[in-house]
Design a protein around this motif. Structure first.
Motif, PDB file in Angstrom:
ATOM      1  N   ALA A  68     -59.615   6.169  30.046  1.00  9.86           N
ATOM      2  CA  ALA A  68     -59.370   6.353  28.501  1.00  9.86           C
ATOM      3  C   ALA A  68     -58.109   6.089  28.213  1.00  9.86           C
ATOM      4  CB  ALA A  68     -59.426   7.885  28.413  1.00  9.86           C
ATOM      5  N   GLY A  69     -58.054   5.295  26.924  1.00  9.18           N
ATOM      6  CA  GLY A  69     -56.743   4.917  26.458  1.00  9.18           C
ATOM      7  C   GLY A  69     -56.865   4.760  25.000  1.00  9.18           C
ATOM      8  N   LEU A  70     -55.753   4.764  24.253  1.00  5.18           N
ATOM      9  CA  LEU A  70     -55.602   4.356  22.853  1.00  5.18           C
ATOM     10  C   LEU A  70     -54.549   3.121  22.870  1.00  5.18           C
ATOM     11  CD1 LEU A  70     -55.437   7.953  21.069  1.00  5.18           C
ATOM     12  CD2 LEU A  70     -57.212   6.338  21.338  1.00  5.18           C
ATOM     13  N   GLN A  71     -54.509   2.611  21.705  1.00  5.56           N
ATOM     14  CA  GLN A  71     -53.691   1.209  21.553  1.00  5.56           C
ATOM     15  C   GLN A  71     -53.138   1.359  20.351  1.00  5.56           C
ATOM     16  OE1 GLN A  71     -55.099  -2.781  21.473  1.00  5.56           O
ATOM     17  NE2 GLN A  71     -53.333  -3.237  23.339  1.00  5.56           N
ATOM     18  N   ASN A  72     -51.597   1.470  20.074  1.00  3.64           N
ATOM     19  CA  ASN A  72     -50.882   1.300  18.926  1.00  3.64           C
ATOM     20  C   ASN A  72     -51.269   2.452  18.156  1.00  3.64           C
ATOM     21  OD1 ASN A  72     -48.933   0.172  17.349  1.00  3.64           O
ATOM     22  ND2 ASN A  72     -50.434  -1.055  16.188  1.00  3.64           N
ATOM     23  N   SER A  73     -51.558   3.644  18.598  1.00  6.57           N
ATOM     24  CA  SER A  73     -51.838   4.877  17.857  1.00  6.57           C
ATOM     25  C   SER A  73     -50.728   5.800  17.915  1.00  6.57           C
ATOM     26  CB  SER A  73     -52.942   5.448  18.058  1.00  6.57           C
ATOM     27  OG  SER A  73     -52.843   6.510  19.336  1.00  6.57           O
ATOM     28  N   LYS A  74     -50.373   7.057  17.203  1.00  3.51           N
ATOM     29  CA  LYS A  74     -49.420   7.877  17.429  1.00  3.51           C
ATOM     30  C   LYS A  74     -49.680   8.893  18.437  1.00  3.51           C
ATOM     31  CE  LYS A  74     -51.833  11.047  14.346  1.00  3.51           C
ATOM     32  NZ  LYS A  74     -52.257  12.139  15.256  1.00  3.51           N
ATOM     33  N   ASP A  78     -49.450  10.533  24.465  1.00  2.31           N
ATOM     34  CA  ASP A  78     -50.207  11.995  24.630  1.00  2.31           C
ATOM     35  C   ASP A  78     -51.570  11.782  25.579  1.00  2.31           C
ATOM     36  OD1 ASP A  78     -48.227  13.688  23.697  1.00  2.31           O
ATOM     37  OD2 ASP A  78     -49.132  13.879  21.989  1.00  2.31           O
ATOM     38  N   ASN A  79     -52.217  10.616  25.031  1.00  2.00           N
ATOM     39  CA  ASN A  79     -53.760  10.561  25.466  1.00  2.00           C
ATOM     40  C   ASN A  79     -53.483   9.540  26.749  1.00  2.00           C
ATOM     41  OD1 ASN A  79     -56.548  10.268  24.697  1.00  2.00           O
ATOM     42  ND2 ASN A  79     -56.196   8.211  25.476  1.00  2.00           N
ATOM     43  N   ASN A  80     -52.956   8.395  26.494  1.00  7.67           N
ATOM     44  CA  ASN A  80     -52.840   7.483  27.889  1.00  7.67           C
ATOM     45  C   ASN A  80     -52.047   7.963  29.223  1.00  7.67           C
ATOM     46  OD1 ASN A  80     -53.745   6.045  25.843  1.00  7.67           O
ATOM     47  ND2 ASN A  80     -52.407   4.364  25.853  1.00  7.67           N
ATOM     48  N   LEU A  81     -50.871   8.707  28.997  1.00  6.06           N
ATOM     49  CA  LEU A  81     -49.963   9.065  30.011  1.00  6.06           C
ATOM     50  C   LEU A  81     -50.229  10.502  30.239  1.00  6.06           C
ATOM     51  CD1 LEU A  81     -47.975   8.662  32.309  1.00  6.06           C
ATOM     52  CD2 LEU A  81     -46.129   8.964  30.614  1.00  6.06           C
ATOM     53  N   SER A 105     -52.139  -1.625  32.355  1.00  2.00           N
ATOM     54  CA  SER A 105     -52.434  -2.900  31.365  1.00  2.00           C
ATOM     55  C   SER A 105     -51.254  -3.797  31.920  1.00  2.00           C
ATOM     56  CB  SER A 105     -51.809  -2.385  30.049  1.00  2.00           C
ATOM     57  OG  SER A 105     -51.513  -3.494  29.178  1.00  2.00           O
ATOM     58  N   ALA A 106     -51.566  -5.162  31.653  1.00  2.00           N
ATOM     59  CA  ALA A 106     -50.621  -5.905  31.987  1.00  2.00           C
ATOM     60  C   ALA A 106     -49.330  -5.950  31.345  1.00  2.00           C
ATOM     61  CB  ALA A 106     -51.351  -7.552  31.750  1.00  2.00           C
ATOM     62  N   SER A 107     -49.342  -5.452  30.110  1.00  2.00           N
ATOM     63  CA  SER A 107     -48.214  -4.947  29.371  1.00  2.00           C
ATOM     64  C   SER A 107     -47.259  -4.201  30.000  1.00  2.00           C
ATOM     65  CB  SER A 107     -48.387  -4.371  27.968  1.00  2.00           C
ATOM     66  OG  SER A 107     -48.994  -3.319  28.312  1.00  2.00           O
ATOM     67  N   ALA A 108     -47.614  -3.410  31.042  1.00  2.00           N
ATOM     68  CA  ALA A 108     -46.741  -2.528  32.044  1.00  2.00           C
ATOM     69  C   ALA A 108     -45.827  -3.429  32.794  1.00  2.00           C
ATOM     70  CB  ALA A 108     -47.604  -1.551  32.685  1.00  2.00           C
ATOM     71  N   GLN A 109     -46.284  -4.694  32.999  1.00  2.00           N
ATOM     72  CA  GLN A 109     -45.392  -5.582  33.775  1.00  2.00           C
ATOM     73  C   GLN A 109     -44.696  -6.522  32.682  1.00  2.00           C
ATOM     74  OE1 GLN A 109     -46.981  -7.622  37.258  1.00  2.00           O
ATOM     75  NE2 GLN A 109     -48.875  -6.075  37.660  1.00  2.00           N
ATOM     76  N   GLU A 116     -44.986   2.314  22.087  1.00  2.00           N
ATOM     77  CA  GLU A 116     -45.315   3.427  22.861  1.00  2.00           C
ATOM     78  C   GLU A 116     -46.580   3.309  24.024  1.00  2.00           C
ATOM     79  OE1 GLU A 116     -46.077   6.675  20.332  1.00  2.00           O
ATOM     80  OE2 GLU A 116     -44.024   6.983  19.801  1.00  2.00           O
ATOM     81  N   TYR A 117     -47.302   2.116  23.309  1.00  2.00           N
ATOM     82  CA  TYR A 117     -48.313   1.677  24.285  1.00  2.00           C
ATOM     83  C   TYR A 117     -47.809   1.129  25.760  1.00  2.00           C
ATOM     84  CZ  TYR A 117     -52.524  -0.832  26.251  1.00  2.00           C
ATOM     85  OH  TYR A 117     -53.507  -1.029  26.832  1.00  2.00           O
ATOM     86  N   VAL A 118     -46.925   0.289  25.862  1.00  2.00           N
ATOM     87  CA  VAL A 118     -46.361  -0.034  26.972  1.00  2.00           C
ATOM     88  C   VAL A 118     -45.860   1.173  27.668  1.00  2.00           C
ATOM     89  CG1 VAL A 118     -44.149  -1.645  27.775  1.00  2.00           C
ATOM     90  CG2 VAL A 118     -45.940  -2.545  25.926  1.00  2.00           C
TER      91      VAL A 118
END
Length: 217
Positions: A68-74, A78-81, A105-109, A116-118
């Protein structure tokens, strides 16, 4: 065998749930949305994983896919991590659990994409390593997949924009994105077939991060 999948109502989570059902698994799905799967071995709970008190009591789980994950949200962090931590701490340390996989996500690298997504996805990679260290006590593995582009409905705004898509393909050495079905196969391999790799973040991005050759002579 029983697998718990978060974010199972659509996209990668849904395709992965269907893949495991085809393999004969019992699948439990957690999602903010109602179920989109009709199968006798599929059980669905509408919950917000960011809220611990909403998580159902479940036992005898063999595998967990924290998808489960959200992208570019407030609510990205809270949700992703935090939500992922809630699910993992509640279910992953049952004696029946054999493997846990996290969708990072590749953005983690790379650090690219939304701040906030990263941060949420990089946090997942670090947390995965912590979980892997603790799961060795029960002989279980924990890994993460860091996906680049995937052909999902959530990415349609760039997939269907010819100019943006051409720019993306110019930066993608293998000139393709992964399908949701391919991701489901990766999930199955890392959870069920893999017995020896643990604490690893697997980058699956068609070469975008590591194979962009900038050498000039």
């Amino acid at each position: 065998m029983k697998i718990l999948i978060t974010g199972s109502s659509r996209g990668i989570g849904c395709k992965t749930a269907l893949y495991f059902l085809e393999k004969g698994f019992e699948v439990i799905g957690l999602d903010l949305l109602a179920s989109t799967i009709n199968h006798e071995k599929y059980h669905h709970f509408v919950v917000d994983i960011a809220k611990k008190e909403q998580l159902p009591e479940l036992d005898n789980i063999d595998y967990i896919f924290n998808n489960a994950g959200l992208q570019n949200s407030k609510d990205d962090i809270d949700n992703n991590l935090k939500g992922t931590i809630n699910v993992t701490e509640k279910y992953a340390f049952q004696s029946s659990v054999k493997s846990v996989l996290f969708n990072a996500s590749a953005s983690a690298q790379s650090g690219f994409e939304f701040p906030e997504y990263v941060a949420s996805k990089a946090g997942i990679v670090g947390y995965m390593k912590n979980v892997a260290c603790r799961l060795v006590k029960q002989g279980a593995t924990a890994n993460s997949i860091s996906l680049g582009g995937v052909m999902t409905n959530s990415n349609e705004q760039v997939i269907n924009d010819k100019e943006k898509w051409n720019k993306i393909m110019d930066a993608t050495p293998l000139k393709k994105w992964a399908s949701e079905e391919e991701v489901a196969e990766w999930v199955y391999f890392l959870l069920v077939i893999n017995k020896s790799a643990s604490g690893q973040d697997i980058l699956i991005d068609n070469g975008e991060y590591n194979l962009n050759n900038t050498f000039v002579w």
